[in-house]
Scaffold this motif. Structure first.
Motif, PDB file in Angstrom:
ATOM      1  N   ILE A   1     -81.366  53.788 -60.420  1.00 49.67           N
ATOM      2  CA  ILE A   1     -81.193  54.880 -61.375  1.00 49.67           C
ATOM      3  C   ILE A   1     -80.848  54.395 -62.772  1.00 49.67           C
ATOM      4  O   ILE A   1     -80.950  55.161 -63.736  1.00 49.67           O
ATOM      5  N   GLY A   2     -80.440  53.140 -62.880  1.00 54.17           N
ATOM      6  CA  GLY A   2     -80.065  52.612 -64.182  1.00 54.17           C
ATOM      7  C   GLY A   2     -81.088  51.623 -64.701  1.00 54.17           C
ATOM      8  O   GLY A   2     -82.183  51.487 -64.162  1.00 54.17           O
ATOM      9  N   VAL A   3     -80.714  50.920 -65.730  1.00 51.56           N
ATOM     10  CA  VAL A   3     -81.582  49.899 -66.318  1.00 51.56           C
ATOM     11  C   VAL A   3     -80.780  48.621 -66.499  1.00 51.56           C
ATOM     12  O   VAL A   3     -79.560  48.622 -66.484  1.00 51.56           O
ATOM     13  N   GLY A   4     -81.515  47.529 -66.633  1.00 55.35           N
ATOM     14  CA  GLY A   4     -80.858  46.267 -66.933  1.00 55.35           C
ATOM     15  C   GLY A   4     -80.392  45.479 -65.724  1.00 55.35           C
ATOM     16  O   GLY A   4     -79.666  44.491 -65.862  1.00 55.35           O
ATOM     17  N   TYR A   5     -80.769  45.900 -64.522  1.00 60.03           N
ATOM     18  CA  TYR A   5     -80.429  45.126 -63.320  1.00 60.03           C
ATOM     19  C   TYR A   5     -81.545  45.268 -62.308  1.00 60.03           C
ATOM     20  O   TYR A   5     -82.395  46.153 -62.428  1.00 60.03           O
ATOM     21  N   VAL A   6     -81.532  44.381 -61.325  1.00 57.77           N
ATOM     22  CA  VAL A   6     -82.649  44.335 -60.397  1.00 57.77           C
ATOM     23  C   VAL A   6     -82.349  44.978 -59.053  1.00 57.77           C
ATOM     24  O   VAL A   6     -83.256  45.214 -58.260  1.00 57.77           O
ATOM     25  N   GLY A   7     -81.107  45.256 -58.754  1.00 61.13           N
ATOM     26  CA  GLY A   7     -80.762  45.844 -57.467  1.00 61.13           C
ATOM     27  C   GLY A   7     -81.105  47.316 -57.412  1.00 61.13           C
ATOM     28  O   GLY A   7     -81.479  47.930 -58.417  1.00 61.13           O
ATOM     29  N   TYR A   8     -80.993  47.882 -56.228  1.00 62.60           N
ATOM     30  CA  TYR A   8     -81.250  49.296 -56.023  1.00 62.60           C
ATOM     31  C   TYR A   8     -79.952  49.992 -55.643  1.00 62.60           C
ATOM     32  O   TYR A   8     -79.111  49.429 -54.946  1.00 62.60           O
ATOM     33  N   ASP A   9     -79.823  51.222 -56.107  1.00 63.39           N
ATOM     34  CA  ASP A   9     -78.556  51.929 -55.963  1.00 63.39           C
ATOM     35  C   ASP A   9     -78.481  52.793 -54.705  1.00 63.39           C
ATOM     36  O   ASP A   9     -77.400  52.986 -54.158  1.00 63.39           O
ATOM     37  N   TYR A  10     -79.607  53.327 -54.298  1.00 62.94           N
ATOM     38  CA  TYR A  10     -79.614  54.242 -53.159  1.00 62.94           C
ATOM     39  C   TYR A  10     -80.735  53.858 -52.200  1.00 62.94           C
ATOM     40  O   TYR A  10     -81.816  53.435 -52.640  1.00 62.94           O
ATOM     41  N   TRP A  11     -80.452  54.059 -50.911  1.00 64.49           N
ATOM     42  CA  TRP A  11     -81.390  53.685 -49.861  1.00 64.49           C
ATOM     43  C   TRP A  11     -81.548  54.819 -48.857  1.00 64.49           C
ATOM     44  O   TRP A  11     -80.584  55.547 -48.577  1.00 64.49           O
ATOM     45  N   GLY A  12     -82.762  54.944 -48.339  1.00 59.70           N
ATOM     46  CA  GLY A  12     -82.964  55.863 -47.236  1.00 59.70           C
ATOM     47  C   GLY A  12     -82.595  55.207 -45.925  1.00 59.70           C
ATOM     48  O   GLY A  12     -82.225  54.026 -45.888  1.00 59.70           O
ATOM     49  N   LYS A  13     -82.709  55.969 -44.838  1.00 60.53           N
ATOM     50  CA  LYS A  13     -82.339  55.455 -43.524  1.00 60.53           C
ATOM     51  C   LYS A  13     -83.481  54.732 -42.826  1.00 60.53           C
ATOM     52  O   LYS A  13     -83.269  54.098 -41.799  1.00 60.53           O
ATOM     53  N   GLY A  14     -84.669  54.879 -43.361  1.00 60.46           N
ATOM     54  CA  GLY A  14     -85.798  54.136 -42.828  1.00 60.46           C
ATOM     55  C   GLY A  14     -86.671  54.918 -41.871  1.00 60.46           C
ATOM     56  O   GLY A  14     -86.247  55.908 -41.280  1.00 60.46           O
ATOM     57  N   THR A  15     -87.905  54.453 -41.740  1.00 59.46           N
ATOM     58  CA  THR A  15     -88.855  55.009 -40.785  1.00 59.46           C
ATOM     59  C   THR A  15     -89.566  53.859 -40.098  1.00 59.46           C
ATOM     60  O   THR A  15     -89.955  52.886 -40.749  1.00 59.46           O
ATOM     61  N   GLN A  16     -89.710  53.958 -38.790  1.00 59.64           N
ATOM     62  CA  GLN A  16     -90.276  52.870 -38.001  1.00 59.64           C
ATOM     63  C   GLN A  16     -91.795  52.894 -38.063  1.00 59.64           C
ATOM     64  O   GLN A  16     -92.432  53.935 -37.848  1.00 59.64           O
ATOM     65  N   VAL A  17     -92.365  51.734 -38.332  1.00 60.34           N
ATOM     66  CA  VAL A  17     -93.813  51.539 -38.259  1.00 60.34           C
ATOM     67  C   VAL A  17     -94.075  50.457 -37.221  1.00 60.34           C
ATOM     68  O   VAL A  17     -93.538  49.350 -37.330  1.00 60.34           O
ATOM     69  N   THR A  18     -94.865  50.797 -36.227  1.00 60.38           N
ATOM     70  CA  THR A  18     -95.223  49.845 -35.187  1.00 60.38           C
ATOM     71  C   THR A  18     -96.738  49.749 -35.102  1.00 60.38           C
ATOM     72  O   THR A  18     -97.414  50.776 -34.937  1.00 60.38           O
ATOM     73  N   VAL A  19     -97.245  48.541 -35.227  1.00 62.34           N
ATOM     74  CA  VAL A  19     -98.688  48.312 -35.198  1.00 62.34           C
ATOM     75  C   VAL A  19     -99.017  47.468 -33.967  1.00 62.34           C
ATOM     76  O   VAL A  19     -98.552  46.334 -33.851  1.00 62.34           O
ATOM     77  N   SER A  20     -99.795  48.030 -33.082  1.00 59.79           N
ATOM     78  CA  SER A  20    -100.161  47.310 -31.856  1.00 59.79           C
ATOM     79  C   SER A  20    -101.470  46.558 -32.062  1.00 59.79           C
ATOM     80  O   SER A  20    -102.339  46.985 -32.833  1.00 59.79           O
ATOM     81  N   SER A  21    -101.599  45.459 -31.351  1.00 64.65           N
ATOM     82  CA  SER A  21    -102.810  44.643 -31.494  1.00 64.65           C
ATOM     83  C   SER A  21    -103.901  45.085 -30.533  1.00 64.65           C
ATOM     84  O   SER A  21    -103.705  45.894 -29.663  1.00 64.65           O
TER      85      SER A  21
END
Length: 120
Positions: free
Chosen positions: A100-120
């Protein structure tokens, strides 16, 4: 406080496509830099794609160039990750993040994630 909610993950076969979405709360989504990250079991989290708040600057990890596309719709407060030609090595939990800010490379907020599974 910014809340991020990912969706669109699932189980697919190699060569398939998925589109991940990340819906953000807040009235100033257009001022956030956004990123997609992933973490596979036993591996460190890695950056997959990033898009600037203006949408004018986009970056991809080498492993996804030509297959993944990041985009944003500020009217919908949403960032997307279109994933084509999926490979088993793309299997991971995918997270979106907001800076949300400027001048830095980190991230301030994160989601909880979503699973992606790719079968061969």
């Amino acid at each position: 406080q910014v809340q991020l909610v990912e969706s669109g993950g699932g189980l697919v076969q190699a060569g398939s496509s998925l589109r991940l979405s990340c819906a953000a709360s807040g009235r100033t989504f257009s001022s956030y830099d956004m990123g997609w990250f992933r973490q596979a079991p036993g591996k460190e989290r890695e950056s997959v794609a990033r898009i600037s708040r203006s949408g004018g600057s986009i970056w991809y990890a080498k492993s996804v160039i030509g297959r993944f596309t990041i985009s944003r719709d500020d009217a919908k407060n949403t960032v997307y990750l279109q994933m084509n030609s999926l490979k088993p090595e793309d299997t991971a939990v995918y997270y979106c993040a907001a800076r949300i800010g400027v001048g830095y490379v980190g991230y301030d907020y994160w989601g909880k994630g979503t699973q992606v599974t790719v079968s061969s």
